[in-house]
Design a protein around this motif. Structure first.
Motif, PDB file in Angstrom:
ATOM      1  N   GLN A 141      53.971  -4.477  -2.940  1.00 49.49           N
ATOM      2  CA  GLN A 141      52.899  -5.418  -3.251  1.00 49.49           C
ATOM      3  C   GLN A 141      53.455  -6.715  -3.828  1.00 49.49           C
ATOM      4  N   ALA A 142      54.433  -6.608  -4.702  1.00 52.09           N
ATOM      5  CA  ALA A 142      55.031  -7.812  -5.282  1.00 52.09           C
ATOM      6  C   ALA A 142      55.726  -8.659  -4.216  1.00 52.09           C
ATOM      7  N   ILE A 143      56.353  -8.009  -3.249  1.00 57.15           N
ATOM      8  CA  ILE A 143      57.113  -8.725  -2.220  1.00 57.15           C
ATOM      9  C   ILE A 143      56.212  -9.279  -1.128  1.00 57.15           C
TER      10      ILE A 143
ATOM     11  N   LYS B 285      64.714 -15.671 -14.803  1.00 64.85           N
ATOM     12  CA  LYS B 285      64.016 -14.564 -14.165  1.00 64.85           C
ATOM     13  C   LYS B 285      64.405 -13.219 -14.781  1.00 64.85           C
ATOM     14  N   THR B 286      63.426 -12.375 -15.000  1.00 66.21           N
ATOM     15  CA  THR B 286      63.706 -10.999 -15.387  1.00 66.21           C
ATOM     16  C   THR B 286      64.333 -10.285 -14.185  1.00 66.21           C
TER      17      THR B 286
ATOM     18  N   VAL C 125      65.034  -9.867  -8.354  1.00 68.11           N
ATOM     19  CA  VAL C 125      65.183  -9.037  -7.154  1.00 68.11           C
ATOM     20  C   VAL C 125      64.051  -9.307  -6.166  1.00 68.11           C
ATOM     21  N   VAL C 126      62.829  -9.358  -6.645  1.00 65.14           N
ATOM     22  CA  VAL C 126      61.697  -9.601  -5.753  1.00 65.14           C
ATOM     23  C   VAL C 126      61.769 -10.989  -5.139  1.00 65.14           C
TER      24      VAL C 126
ATOM     25  N   PHE D   7      66.753   1.128  -2.900  1.00 66.22           N
ATOM     26  CA  PHE D   7      67.871   0.267  -3.295  1.00 66.22           C
ATOM     27  C   PHE D   7      67.401  -0.794  -4.286  1.00 66.22           C
ATOM     28  N   LEU D   8      66.281  -1.417  -4.008  1.00 68.50           N
ATOM     29  CA  LEU D   8      65.763  -2.464  -4.886  1.00 68.50           C
ATOM     30  C   LEU D   8      65.398  -1.891  -6.258  1.00 68.50           C
ATOM     31  N   ASN D   9      64.757  -0.740  -6.249  1.00 67.20           N
ATOM     32  CA  ASN D   9      64.379  -0.092  -7.498  1.00 67.20           C
ATOM     33  C   ASN D   9      65.614   0.236  -8.337  1.00 67.20           C
TER      34      ASN D   9
END
Length: 480
Positions: free
Chosen positions: A123-125, A359-360, A365-366, A381-383
């Motif tokens: 959802q964020a991406i 950026k956090t 990453v997002v 991988f992203l997580n």
């Protein structure tokens, strides 16, 4: 090659200066703050419709057509549709689980955990309703619940999707009341155990007053640590919340793990809260207390400060916070109205505010994935990268949530880790079954407007095969 990219990128960090771009700075700033970052073509789209229309569009997410491809991906995550009661069954909380079933039970719990992070990242991406995504993350962090505590493991995703998300741009009072009722919050801050002493003389555990939720409700969710309340107010708030919990696993009425006010466990005495009398009225005592908190000037200022810190600067100007506070009190805590005041302020658009927020890990990453335009098939991988950078999703143990300031996230170790991530992502690996080639032209159009002239010049002298990683790992791209 990885060492060469790291070495070159670190040189960019040493030489970095504020970006200079032909693109309207207001467009870049609006996208950076109202979204998780630009996607290929997004800058051009905002240029065509104008900044003001873009902001209004994002402030009214229901009018933005949803992404069909995103909805398809979310529909494949079956646990997203489970209620808190059904998730309690998944956790095994409604019965004694024999040893032979525990392995399968753990697999089921793990599936719920994987699907909640998959949904959050997708959802964020991919969602076009980007301000809604940013505010969902903001409010979850404000009303933080950690997945590291017992049955919360299976409830946090439901808490975010059904309680936080639908209310992120509505009235703060509605959001406050909804979070107070959700089993994830009731369990995490122990209010499900909060009862008047000896309410059940036959019970082995006689119960008693538990002040955890009452304290965090005032200190973190509403008034703030300097909000003018006393320890006696905390105690009285806890008394007001006695009996406020959820149905037990063995309930014979209604569904287990759904909100329930147990009048037999309630302290039915006259109470004084913040100088005002709260008459004995059972469940309505909580409603009175939440009304008081939501309309308090201290709450208006404390929460306005946090919103301004997320969208303007690590130390937002007091004059802006005060105007947001005034708007809050005028509109009974209308979040959209308060944010409109902020977006219309000179402080929000000030040159000193632009590109000032580091950026956090989640934001970095997002934003990197969004900039590539790659199709995300797998978020494991992203997580893992976000967790490795110190920000595991749903994993903040303390109720104050993750910080969003430069001081909290900028350090040498995380810088190297971010560059390593940029290198991996630039290869197209990690988010799909097969490596996806990055369109360097699209990436250049998306990221270059945010890069300083010096950074652009340095990247231009390197091999094309290195340029994607250098753009994604550049110091300029770490800021929004």
């Amino acid at each position: 090659m990885t060492r060469r990219i790291i070495a070159t990128t670190l040189l960019l960090w040493v030489a970095a200066v504020l970006p200079a771009s032909a693109t309207d700075a207001k467009i870049l700033h609006a996208i950076s703050r109202l979204s998780f970052g630009a996607t290929p073509g997004e800058i051009e789209r905002v240029e065509s419709i104008g900044v003001e229309k873009y902001i209004q569009e994002q402030l009214n997410p229901a009018a933005i057509p949803p992404s069909a491809s995103l909805n398809t991906k979310l529909s494949q995550l079956s646990s997203l549709n489970l209620s808190t009661s059904q998730l309690g069954v998944v956790y095994g909380a409604t019965r004694k689980v024999p040893p032979s079933e525990r392995s399968q039970l753990e697999l089921n719990i793990r599936k719920v955990a994987e699907e909640r992070t998959q949904a959050k990242l997708l959802q964020a991406i991919e969602s076009p309703r980007q301000l809604e995504e940013v505010m969902t993350d903001f409010w979850y962090n404000h009303f933080n619940v950690s997945a590291n505590k017992g049955i919360s493991r299976v409830w946090v995703g439901n808490y975010e999707q059904t309680t936080i998300r639908p209310r992120v741009l509505g009235k703060f009072r509605d959001l406050l009341g909804a979070t107070a009722r959700h089993p994830a919050m009731l369990y995490y801050l122990d209010n499900w155990q909060n009862t008047t002493p000896n309410s059940n003389p036959k019970a082995k555990n006689k119960g008693g007053l538990n002040e955890n939720y009452a304290r965090e409700l005032m200190e973190l969710h509403t008034l703030g640590v300097k909000g003018g309340y006393t320890q006696q107010d905390v105690t009285n708030m806890a008394k007001i919340f006695t009996g406020w919990g959820y149905r037990p696993a063995n309930t014979k009425q209604g569904e287990p793990f759904t909100f329930f006010f147990n009048e037999k466990r309630h302290d039915n005495t006259l109470k004084t809260l913040l100088g005002k009398k709260i008459s004995a009225s059972g469940e309505q005592e909580v409603e009175q207390a939440l009304d008081m908190l939501a309309t308090s000037p201290a709450t208006a200022k404390f929460v306005s400060y946090k919103i301004a810190q997320r969208f303007v600067s690590d130390n937002p100007p007091e004059a802006l916070v005060n105007r947001m506070k005034t708007r809050w009190l005028q509109t009974d805590g209308d979040i959209k109205a308060v944010m409109t005041t902020m977006f219309n302020s000179r402080e929000f658009w000030a040159p000193s505010a632009q590109r000032s927020k580091f950026k956090t890990p989640l934001e970095y990453v997002v934003s990197a994935v969004r900039a590539t335009g790659l199709n995300v098939e797998d978020t494991k991988f992203l997580n893992g990268q976000i967790a490795g950078l110190g920000m595991p999703l749903y994993g903040c143990v303390t109720p104050d949530g993750y910080k969003n300031t430069r001081e909290a996230w900028l350090n040498e170790n995380s810088t190297i880790q971010r560059i390593n991530f940029a290198t991996r992502l630039a290869s197209g690996r990690g988010i799909a079954k097969n490596p996806q080639p990055i369109n360097l032209v699209n990436l250049d159009r998306t990221i270059t407007p945010y890069l300083s002239v010096r950074t652009q010049a340095k990247i231009a002298t390197t091999l094309p095969s290195l340029q994607s990683a250098l753009m994604l790992g550049s110091p300029d791209f770490m800021y929004r």
